[in-house]
Design a protein around this motif. Structure first.
Motif, PDB file in Angstrom:
ATOM      1  N   HIS A  10       0.824  -1.210   0.000  1.00 61.39           N
ATOM      2  CA  HIS A  10       0.000   0.000   0.000  1.00 61.39           C
ATOM      3  C   HIS A  10       0.860   1.262   0.000  1.00 61.39           C
ATOM      4  O   HIS A  10       0.483   2.288  -0.577  1.00 61.39           O
ATOM      5  CB  HIS A  10      -0.945  -0.008   1.206  1.00 61.39           C
ATOM      6  CG  HIS A  10      -0.259   0.156   2.521  1.00 61.39           C
ATOM      7  ND1 HIS A  10       0.371  -0.892   3.163  1.00 61.39           N
ATOM      8  CD2 HIS A  10      -0.077   1.238   3.337  1.00 61.39           C
ATOM      9  CE1 HIS A  10       0.896  -0.467   4.306  1.00 61.39           C
ATOM     10  NE2 HIS A  10       0.637   0.821   4.435  1.00 61.39           N
ATOM     11  N   ALA A  69      -5.235   3.114  -4.460  1.00 59.11           N
ATOM     12  CA  ALA A  69      -4.482   3.344  -3.224  1.00 59.11           C
ATOM     13  C   ALA A  69      -4.817   4.674  -2.574  1.00 59.11           C
ATOM     14  O   ALA A  69      -4.552   4.854  -1.376  1.00 59.11           O
ATOM     15  CB  ALA A  69      -2.982   3.275  -3.518  1.00 59.11           C
ATOM     16  N   SER A 106      -6.733   0.632  -1.363  1.00 53.95           N
ATOM     17  CA  SER A 106      -6.102  -0.637  -1.758  1.00 53.95           C
ATOM     18  C   SER A 106      -6.671  -1.841  -1.022  1.00 53.95           C
ATOM     19  O   SER A 106      -6.180  -2.958  -1.195  1.00 53.95           O
ATOM     20  CB  SER A 106      -4.581  -0.594  -1.536  1.00 53.95           C
ATOM     21  OG  SER A 106      -3.982   0.373  -2.370  1.00 53.95           O
TER      22      SER A 106
END
Length: 616
Positions: free
Chosen positions: A11, A106, A130
């Motif tokens: 992430h 994200a 994410s």
């Protein structure tokens, strides 16, 4: 000792990648539209709220994805466009890196709805930062709906750097126009905050350009066509008389991909050499088709720059093609004194076949079979009325001798001057200013002399006048006998609508503002009718890139732009009265030492400085 180098979590890596891919809401719009085109869609809808900060949604009728592809598309470096490294030099699609969707997911709340034509049910995915929060089958139409909500919700610093909604919307419209111009065979619609901004049906290239940039664009375009082994050039260029100050309508497309190239732009400017006024930029919509293996489009993160194998040959071909079109359609002057321009065939009739006129004759017509009307019919009962005898012309003057008697006429005697030098005793006012090289005004003072830059001084005077008129909401206007109509593109019209209150405070009077035109019935006293279009075009060009956040900064930028357009230019000859008026107005300003652009308006040379020059 422990290692100091560690692998980043996925992430975090996706957020770092998002910094390159997603710079602003317009970046998301570009990626989603290109994915819809690669999916083979023929109808694409773009829906935005709050300039993309709240919602960006792209709906298409493409081939869609199955459940596995819907999950896999959000993984980094997952793509359906390439399989091996050699495919990078044989690209026929838009995206290929496989980082866009992962980067978007994200930093936003993402909702994906997709279905293939052969499947009964589609897939509905929800992702937040994410993380997959839900996945379920759903009844959906064929195609894909991609919604991006709350962009940069987990990166507040990046969200704070976003500009105002007006600026961000303009960037979205720019990206939208670049995509739709490259694909005129696709139906595009765009909505913002519930209102429809664009509805572009399938059409040819010329009609697509006209639909985007108002109806008057059609008469500005000149076609360009060139086929060579290196490149195939197609598209349109603008006529020199319609060139503007800004570069808003300049588009290069290579294999249906928008690019920026200062090198190719220089080729266009070289072809227009001698046809444009100073500072003017021509409009062009040029499409270049080259073999995919001769270009490298992977040299820039946004894929807007391309490296060509043979740039020099491309430069020469593009320059000659544009120059040939300007000459072919008589846009450029031709040294042919025997040519009659009125006999030239318009280029819209170049390929039309000639329609020969047909002659029709009535073979049954016989003039001797007509019945002749006898003159005796004129004397039938009630059909003849004798004419009254006209009076003789002498009767028109009866009675004039009795009423008209010439009277004695008196003439004013002209005042004669006994001597040519009779007024020599009258003392004339002495000239206190002088103009040098049509640029500077010299005025003597007690301690020496002033040298004033006439253009910068006039800019300062006009700048403070416009600021006062806008802030005080009072300005004098001159009514036009015939209202004038000016045409602008959609982006320019939205800016003029926003600036309308400030423009009216400076003296502009708008009768009507349409989608692509404005009707002006009154102008500021300092603006002539011929300068109206120049002032508004310059104002739009100066403010189009970045509109200031605060209204005061916007008013300041507007006053600077109008002062720059209307100020007397270097090379203008000023009368003695105009010179004195300019000097007096300059020193009546609050800040007379610098122009609105922080450049000095005058310098002083003292008598001591002059004495030093002669003391050698």
């Amino acid at each position: 000792m422990s290692s100091i180098i560690q692998l980043l979590p996925d992430h975090v890596a996706n957020q770092i990648a998002a910094g390159e891919v997603v710079q602003r809401p317009a970046s998301v719009v570009k990626e989603l539209l290109e994915n819809a085109i690669d999916a083979g869609a023929t109808d694409i809808k773009l829906i935005c709220k709050d300039a993309g900060k709240t919602l960006i949604q792209v709906i298409d009728n493409g081939k869609g994805m199955n459940v596995t592809d819907a999950r896999l598309c959000f993984e980094r470096h997952a793509t359906s466009k390439i399989r091996k490294a050699e495919d990078l030099f044989d690209l026929h699609t838009k995206g290929f890196r496989g980082e866009a969707l992962a980067s978007i997911a994200a930093i936003a709340h993402v909702e994906l709805k997709t279905k293939q034509d052969q499947d009964e049910l589609g897939t509905h995915l929800v992702i937040e930062g994410s993380k997959f929060t839900s996945q379920e089958p759903s009844v959906l139409p064929k195609g894909t709906s991609f919604s991006v909500k709350n962009l940069f919700f987990n990166i507040p610093a990046r969200r704070n750097f976003l500009k105002s909604d007006v600026v961000e919307l303009r960037h979205i419209i720019d990206e939208f126009q670049r995509v739709v111009l490259a694909h005129s065979n696709i139906h595009f619609t765009m909505y913002h905050n519930g209102s429809e901004l664009f509805n572009l049906p399938q059409s040819n290239l010329r009609q697509r350009i006209v639909n985007i940039f108002s109806g008057k664009t059609n008469e500005k375009l000149v076609p360009v066509q060139e086929n060579t082994e290196i490149v195939t050039i197609d598209g349109f260029i603008g006529k020199p008389e319609f060139a503007k100050k800004n570069k808003g309508e300049q588009f290069f497309f290579v294999n249906d991909r928008f690019i920026k190239s200062g090198y190719l732009h220089h080729a266009i400017m070289a072809a227009y050499e001698g046809l444009l006024r100073d500072g003017a930029q021509p409009s062009y919509f040029l499409y270049l088709s080259v073999p995919p293996h001769t270009i490298d489009i992977n040299i820039h993160p946004t894929k807007t720059e391309i490296k060509f194998d043979d740039e020099h040959a491309l430069y020469a071909i593009l320059r000659s093609a544009v120059k040939h079109s300007l000459g072919q359609f008589n846009v450029a002057p031709v040294l042919d004194f025997e040519r009659d321009a009125t006999l030239d065939t318009p280029y819209s009739f170049q390929n039309k076949e000639v329609d020969f006129p047909t002659i029709q004759v009535d073979s049954t017509f016989n003039p001797f079979e007509q019945e002749k009307k006898t003159t005796t019919s004129n004397f039938s009962s009630g059909g003849y009325k004798p004419k009254k005898e006209t009076q003789s012309w002498e009767s028109l003057y009866v009675g004039l001798k009795d009423t008209f008697e010439p009277q004695e006429m008196h003439f004013e005697s002209e005042v004669t001057i006994n001597s040519l030098f009779a007024d020599s005793e009258v003392e004339k006012p002495k000239t206190v200013t002088y103009q040098i090289h049509k640029k500077y005004i010299v005025s003597p003072i007690k301690s020496g002399m002033l040298i004033i830059d006439q253009q910068r001084a006039h800019q300062r005077v006009l700048y403070e006048q416009f600021l006062t008129n806008i802030t005080v909401h009072h300005a004098n206007s001159q009514q036009l006998l015939f209202p004038i109509t000016l045409y602008f593109s959609g982006n320019e019209m939205s800016l003029i609508n926003e600036l309308r209150p400030s423009l009216e405070n400076t003296g502009f009077i708008f009768d009507a503002i349409g989608q692509d035109s404005v009707v002006i019935s009154g102008l500021p006293v300092t603006v002539s009718e011929s300068e109206a279009s120049i002032v508004l075009e310059q104002l739009v060009a100066d403010l189009q890139d970045e509109i200031p956040e605060s209204s005061f900064s916007q008013i300041d930028s507007m006053a600077k732009s109008m002062a720059k357009s209307l100020a007397v230019k270097t090379g203008a000859i000023l009368t003695e009265a105009a010179q004195e008026n300019l000097v007096n107005n300059l020193f009546a300003c609050k800040e007379n030492s610098v122009s609105p652009f922080n450049k000095p308006t005058f310098i002083t040379i003292s008598v001591e400085d002059l004495d030093k020059k002669f003391s050698v």
